[in-house]
Write a protein that holds these residues in place. Structure first.
Motif, PDB file in Angstrom:
ATOM      1  N   ILE A 193       0.842  -1.203   0.000  1.00  0.00           N
ATOM      2  CA  ILE A 193       0.000   0.000   0.000  1.00  0.00           C
ATOM      3  C   ILE A 193       0.870   1.245   0.000  1.00  0.00           C
ATOM      4  N   THR A 194       1.914   1.256   0.830  1.00  0.00           N
ATOM      5  CA  THR A 194       2.828   2.397   0.886  1.00  0.00           C
ATOM      6  C   THR A 194       3.471   2.649  -0.477  1.00  0.00           C
ATOM      7  N   SER A 195       3.920   1.578  -1.133  1.00  0.00           N
ATOM      8  CA  SER A 195       4.558   1.710  -2.450  1.00  0.00           C
ATOM      9  C   SER A 195       3.575   2.214  -3.496  1.00  0.00           C
ATOM     10  N   TYR A 196       2.333   1.735  -3.438  1.00  0.00           N
ATOM     11  CA  TYR A 196       1.319   2.157  -4.408  1.00  0.00           C
ATOM     12  C   TYR A 196       1.051   3.660  -4.298  1.00  0.00           C
ATOM     13  N   VAL A 197       0.868   4.131  -3.059  1.00  0.00           N
ATOM     14  CA  VAL A 197       0.592   5.562  -2.847  1.00  0.00           C
ATOM     15  C   VAL A 197       1.784   6.407  -3.286  1.00  0.00           C
ATOM     16  N   LYS A 198       2.984   5.924  -3.004  1.00  0.00           N
ATOM     17  CA  LYS A 198       4.188   6.652  -3.390  1.00  0.00           C
ATOM     18  C   LYS A 198       4.337   6.708  -4.908  1.00  0.00           C
TER      19      LYS A 198
ATOM     20  N   HIS B 287       1.914   6.239  -7.371  1.00  0.00           N
ATOM     21  CA  HIS B 287       0.823   6.848  -8.128  1.00  0.00           C
ATOM     22  C   HIS B 287       0.493   8.276  -7.705  1.00  0.00           C
ATOM     23  N   TYR B 288       0.831   8.642  -6.465  1.00  0.00           N
ATOM     24  CA  TYR B 288       0.475   9.976  -5.988  1.00  0.00           C
ATOM     25  C   TYR B 288       1.669  10.768  -5.459  1.00  0.00           C
TER      26      TYR B 288
ATOM     27  N   ARG C  97      -3.335  11.265   5.042  1.00  0.00           N
ATOM     28  CA  ARG C  97      -2.472  12.450   5.099  1.00  0.00           C
ATOM     29  C   ARG C  97      -1.020  11.995   5.065  1.00  0.00           C
ATOM     30  N   GLY C  98      -0.233  12.695   4.276  1.00  0.00           N
ATOM     31  CA  GLY C  98       1.176  12.354   4.170  1.00  0.00           C
ATOM     32  C   GLY C  98       1.980  13.533   3.666  1.00  0.00           C
ATOM     33  N   ARG C  99       3.199  13.262   3.237  1.00  0.00           N
ATOM     34  CA  ARG C  99       4.092  14.322   2.747  1.00  0.00           C
ATOM     35  C   ARG C  99       4.251  14.203   1.237  1.00  0.00           C
ATOM     36  N   ASP C 100       3.910  15.276   0.546  1.00  0.00           N
ATOM     37  CA  ASP C 100       4.065  15.329  -0.906  1.00  0.00           C
ATOM     38  C   ASP C 100       5.548  15.316  -1.237  1.00  0.00           C
ATOM     39  N   GLN C 101       5.971  14.339  -2.039  1.00  0.00           N
ATOM     40  CA  GLN C 101       7.401  14.205  -2.347  1.00  0.00           C
ATOM     41  C   GLN C 101       7.869  15.209  -3.390  1.00  0.00           C
ATOM     42  N   VAL C 102       6.942  15.900  -4.028  1.00  0.00           N
ATOM     43  CA  VAL C 102       7.320  16.928  -4.991  1.00  0.00           C
ATOM     44  C   VAL C 102       7.532  18.267  -4.307  1.00  0.00           C
ATOM     45  N   SER C 103       6.532  18.683  -3.540  1.00  0.00           N
ATOM     46  CA  SER C 103       6.613  19.984  -2.861  1.00  0.00           C
ATOM     47  C   SER C 103       7.230  19.896  -1.473  1.00  0.00           C
ATOM     48  N   GLY C 104       7.207  18.699  -0.888  1.00  0.00           N
ATOM     49  CA  GLY C 104       7.724  18.538   0.473  1.00  0.00           C
ATOM     50  C   GLY C 104       6.751  18.986   1.546  1.00  0.00           C
ATOM     51  N   LEU C 105       5.529  19.341   1.151  1.00  0.00           N
ATOM     52  CA  LEU C 105       4.526  19.848   2.088  1.00  0.00           C
ATOM     53  C   LEU C 105       3.500  18.766   2.428  1.00  0.00           C
ATOM     54  N   PRO C 106       2.824  18.901   3.576  1.00  0.00           N
ATOM     55  CA  PRO C 106       1.754  17.951   3.920  1.00  0.00           C
ATOM     56  C   PRO C 106       0.638  17.999   2.879  1.00  0.00           C
ATOM     57  N   LYS C 107       0.025  16.834   2.642  1.00  0.00           N
ATOM     58  CA  LYS C 107      -1.015  16.746   1.617  1.00  0.00           C
ATOM     59  C   LYS C 107      -2.048  15.715   2.041  1.00  0.00           C
TER      60      LYS C 107
ATOM     61  N   LEU D 156      -5.333  13.229   0.613  1.00  0.00           N
ATOM     62  CA  LEU D 156      -6.025  12.694  -0.560  1.00  0.00           C
ATOM     63  C   LEU D 156      -6.910  11.531  -0.141  1.00  0.00           C
ATOM     64  N   GLU D 157      -7.791  11.131  -1.041  1.00  0.00           N
ATOM     65  CA  GLU D 157      -8.698  10.023  -0.785  1.00  0.00           C
ATOM     66  C   GLU D 157      -8.303   8.817  -1.627  1.00  0.00           C
ATOM     67  N   LEU D 158      -8.231   7.657  -0.971  1.00  0.00           N
ATOM     68  CA  LEU D 158      -7.998   6.402  -1.674  1.00  0.00           C
ATOM     69  C   LEU D 158      -9.313   5.637  -1.757  1.00  0.00           C
ATOM     70  N   THR D 159      -9.538   4.928  -2.853  1.00  0.00           N
ATOM     71  CA  THR D 159     -10.738   4.111  -2.992  1.00  0.00           C
ATOM     72  C   THR D 159     -10.414   2.653  -2.679  1.00  0.00           C
ATOM     73  N   ALA D 160     -11.455   1.888  -2.387  1.00  0.00           N
ATOM     74  CA  ALA D 160     -11.281   0.467  -2.086  1.00  0.00           C
ATOM     75  C   ALA D 160     -10.721  -0.282  -3.284  1.00  0.00           C
ATOM     76  N   ASP D 161     -11.116   0.119  -4.503  1.00  0.00           N
ATOM     77  CA  ASP D 161     -10.598  -0.536  -5.706  1.00  0.00           C
ATOM     78  C   ASP D 161      -9.095  -0.336  -5.846  1.00  0.00           C
ATOM     79  N   GLU D 162      -8.624   0.872  -5.524  1.00  0.00           N
ATOM     80  CA  GLU D 162      -7.188   1.144  -5.610  1.00  0.00           C
ATOM     81  C   GLU D 162      -6.413   0.296  -4.603  1.00  0.00           C
TER      82      GLU D 162
END
Length: 384
Positions: free
Chosen positions: A192-197, A199-200, A265-275, A277-283
């Protein structure tokens, strides 16, 4: 502490898990269930907290404090910290009496090596045990699930824990064939961690990944919550300070549609700021494809090596799922569809291994033959 002292000298069964450690005391049942985490001062090596308190510090510690999980893939990765953790749990249960040295039965994965077995025995002995006996996790899970392990009939158990998935066919008090793959709950969190990293471009912690898995994770798109699964999930989320709106009367929630979105909630790796987002069950189901496929393959390969007579018994009796991973919504449906065999989830999947270990403690003489077995019939181990 008075209650703890009343346990002094009593034999114990310990489910030494990658994610959680459960302690069963003879005559009392499961008296301790805490995360297998130790918070250590990196400067002097002192232990600051163990168990639930230590888990709260994961991902939130300053540079001088390190949260350590001494077990990885079901075996001891950090011997010294594992010994300290065991000592803390045994002392917490047995009290401070000077001569409190209980006999201890400890669960180990079926794929454990001789060196790893000695490490477990030595750690438990150093922690204060008088005698240490080992029992393989699938055997303990089968006993805890109430399967007739001593009868001449085939029983199949799939124990999906934190670090390993144990698959075994049991008959006449012994494991006929087994497979241990190091793909289980932790691998699902990592997926799950790798998927979020990927794709987002969002970095999340392992606690967040675990909450995502428990709230909207699934292995089959057609699955729904069962009463037992929903009740166990609600207890686990409450213990982990997770979602508060999952619960209710299990009888009223049979077949309840699960939530299909989860806000993270996590840290955006592009901007470095908190971000946010919503994940769906299908994802999340897509993210879990690889570890779930590995579990299905392990079960399929074990069945392929099962003697025909026992395979027929399993067709009639079905496969029993235990462990925390059994709570993954739809895993039983997925296995049943893939294998064309009935698959059942144990009544208390989280406690099966600890209860089975405890029954060995309660009936030590009659179940002595299942302890300390080191058979050479293990089909294989997977380090996926």
């Amino acid at each position: 502490m008075a209650q703890s002292k009343s346990f002094s000298g009593r034999d114990m069964g310990i489910d030494l898990g990658t994610a959680n450690t459960l302690v069963y005391v003879r005559g009392k049942g499961v008296v301790l269930n805490e995360p297998s985490v130790v918070a250590v001062n990196a400067v002097d090596g002192g232990v600051l907290s163990v168990g639930s308190e230590a888990k709260e510090t994961i991902g939130r510690t300053p540079s001088n404090i390190v949260a350590i999980r001494p077990l990885r893939d079901g075996v001891i990765a950090d011997f010294e910290i594992a010994e300290r953790m065991l000592r803390h749990f045994i002392k917490k249960v047995a009290g401070n009496r000077r001569f409190s040295r209980p006999r201890v039965v400890v669960c180990v994965p079926s794929g454990i090596t001789g060196v790893e077995r000695r490490a477990v025995i030595e750690a438990a002995t150093q922690a204060g045990a008088r005698q240490v006996h080992l029992i393989e996790e699938p055997m303990a899970a089968a006993i805890g699930a109430g399967l007739p392990v001593s009868e001449p009939t085939g029983c199949m158990v799939v124990d999906v824990g934190g670090g390993t998935t144990e698959v075994a066919v049991i008959s006449l008090g012994g494991i006929v064939t087994a497979r241990s793959v190091r793909t289980a709950g932790d691998a699902m969190d990592t997926a799950i961690t790798s998927y979020v990293k990927k794709h987002y471009a969002l970095a999340i912690g392992e606690r967040t990944a675990e909450e995502i898995k428990m709230s909207i994770g699934s292995a089959s798109p057609t699955a729904s919550w069962t009463a037992a699964g929903l009740s166990a999930l609600a207890k686990q989320l409450e213990k982990n300070d997770g979602l508060e709106d999952v619960g209710g009367d299990p009888e009223e929630t049979q077949g309840l549609l699960p939530p299909d979105r989860f806000t993270i909630r996590g840290r955006d790796q592009v901007s470095g700021l908190p971000k946010t987002l919503e994940l769906t069950a299908d994802e999340v189901r897509h993210a879990l494809t690889e570890p779930v496929d590995a579990i299905v393959m392990a079960v399929r390969q074990t069945l392929d090596e099962t003697p025909p007579e026992l395979a027929g018994d399993i067709m009639d009796r079905g496969i029993v799922l235990t462990g925390g991973g059994a709570l993954l919504r739809g895993l039983d449906v997925r296995l049943s569809k893939e294998l064309d065999i009935p698959v059942l989830v144990a009544d208390e999947p989280l406690d099966c291994v600890a209860v089975g270990t405890g029954r060995c403690v309660e009936n030590f003489a009659s179940l002595r033959t299942v302890l300390d077995a080191q058979p050479g019939r293990l089909l294989g181990t997977g380090r996926l």
